[in-house]
Write a protein that holds these residues in place. Structure first.
Motif, short mmCIF file in Angstrom:
data_model
loop_
_atom_site.label_atom_id
_atom_site.label_comp_id
_atom_site.label_asym_id
_atom_site.label_seq_id
_atom_site.Cartn_x
_atom_site.Cartn_y
_atom_site.Cartn_z
N ASP A 1 0.89 -1.60 0.08
CA ASP A 1 0.20 -0.05 -0.38
C ASP A 1 0.77 1.45 0.13
O ASP A 1 0.93 2.26 -0.21
CB ASP A 1 -0.86 -0.07 1.58
CG ASP A 1 -2.18 -0.88 1.10
OD1 ASP A 1 -2.12 -1.40 0.13
OD2 ASP A 1 -3.15 -1.54 2.11
N LEU A 2 2.30 0.73 0.80
CA LEU A 2 2.46 2.38 0.67
C LEU A 2 3.93 2.61 -0.21
O LEU A 2 3.81 3.55 -1.57
CB LEU A 2 3.93 1.98 1.52
CG LEU A 2 3.45 2.06 3.00
CD1 LEU A 2 5.45 1.73 4.14
CD2 LEU A 2 3.55 3.56 3.27
N GLN A 3 3.54 1.51 -1.37
CA GLN A 3 4.22 1.47 -2.88
C GLN A 3 2.95 2.22 -4.00
O GLN A 3 3.12 2.79 -4.44
CB GLN A 3 4.60 0.73 -3.27
CG GLN A 3 5.88 0.27 -2.80
CD GLN A 3 7.54 1.29 -2.58
OE1 GLN A 3 7.54 1.11 -4.23
NE2 GLN A 3 7.84 0.84 -2.42
N THR A 4 2.43 1.84 -3.47
CA THR A 4 1.01 2.60 -4.35
C THR A 4 0.33 3.64 -4.28
O THR A 4 0.60 3.85 -5.10
CB THR A 4 -0.90 1.06 -4.12
OG1 THR A 4 -0.25 0.29 -4.44
CG2 THR A 4 -1.96 1.59 -4.94
N LEU A 5 0.89 4.77 -2.89
CA LEU A 5 0.33 5.10 -2.42
C LEU A 5 1.36 6.64 -3.29
O LEU A 5 1.25 7.73 -3.80
CB LEU A 5 0.10 5.44 -1.25
CG LEU A 5 -0.04 6.70 0.19
CD1 LEU A 5 -1.12 7.50 -0.49
CD2 LEU A 5 0.34 6.86 1.11
N LYS A 6 2.54 6.69 -2.99
CA LYS A 6 3.49 6.59 -3.87
C LYS A 6 2.84 6.74 -5.40
O LYS A 6 3.02 8.41 -5.62
CB LYS A 6 4.74 6.86 -3.66
CG LYS A 6 5.40 6.62 -2.09
CD LYS A 6 6.85 6.05 -2.15
CE LYS A 6 8.27 6.76 -2.97
NZ LYS A 6 9.37 6.10 -2.83
N ALA A 7 2.54 5.78 -5.81
CA ALA A 7 2.15 6.07 -7.15
C ALA A 7 1.17 6.90 -7.75
O ALA A 7 1.07 8.02 -8.84
CB ALA A 7 2.53 4.55 -7.85
#
Length: 237
Positions: free
Chosen positions: A24-30
């Motif tokens: 989710d952290l990676q998705t949020l940054k994108a």
């Protein structure tokens, strides 16, 4: 007994909650880095990041993450960085209050048709946004590939906080000082009530958005404090 020995030789699998947080952290940054990102996008990102910090707190309580006490040095380093992050959020909160006040003042001078004052307020808003961005450059946002999983996730969450705040402060000047900045200025245009009313509505929407951003940063600020307290409790237990 053979089964027991075999099971201990296998690599431990992450708890489902842990895997979700990292993803989710990676998705949020994108999500917030998209060229089409808006104030609403950033507000949603702040809310989601606050929720993810709640998941990080839950991770700390998992038996698999009790190893954090065995890697005290790395955990304490992350603890120090978390304090710097809390100070950063506090500074951004104060900057958002100043920026919102500037937007309110801009609305007033726009109604009065004070051309020179309009331009000055636009410049003031952009200057304040750039000033608010400076503390971010001094904040260490780099994550760590070492340490136990919970420490690594905390480092990645910290990096995401800085990234999200940077995205927000880069976006704000574009709301006024973009390629179409002239639309806010009456200096070279005849005074038109319809035009001013349209601009006033846009500034009102921006003011409302600034309030939402402030609420989002405040929520994140509280989550960061809770997360830091949770880590302190683990290290002191």
């Amino acid at each position: 007994m053979a089964c027991h020995q075999r099971s201990t030789s296998l690599p431990s699998l992450p708890h489902p909650a842990e895997s979700n947080v990292e993803q989710d952290l990676q998705t949020l940054k994108a999500h917030v880095s998209s060229p089409s990102a808006t104030i609403d996008t950033i507000c949603d990102g702040l809310r989601r990041l606050g929720d993810l910090y709640g998941c990080v707190e839950a991770m700390m309580c998992l038996p698999s993450n009790q190893a954090v006490t065995q890697q005290r040095k790395m955990a304490e380093e992350e603890l120090d960085r978390s304090l710097a992050l809390i100070d950063l959020c506090n500074a951004v909160q104060e900057s958002l209050v100043e920026l919102k006040t500037t937007v309110q003042e801009l609305r007033l001078v726009l109604k009065r048709g004070d051309d020179a004052a309009v331009q000055l307020k636009i410049e003031s808003f952009v200057r304040l946004a750039k000033k608010a961005h400076k503390p971010l450059k001094k904040t260490t946002s780099k994550g760590t590939a070492e340490g136990c999983r919970v420490v690594r996730v905390m480092a990645e969450a910290r990096e995401t906080v800085v990234y999200l705040l940077e995205s927000m402060l880069r976006l704000l000047p574009k709301q006024i000082d973009g390629p179409s900045a002239s639309k806010w200025s009456l200096i070279s245009n005849r005074f038109q009530k319809r035009k001013v009313a349209c601009e006033e509505r846009q500034l009102q929407a921006l003011e409302h958005g600034m309030g939402d951003l402030g609420d989002g940063v405040e929520l994140l600020f509280r989550r960061l404090i809770q997360s830091r307290v949770a880590l302190l409790n683990i290290l002191s237990s």
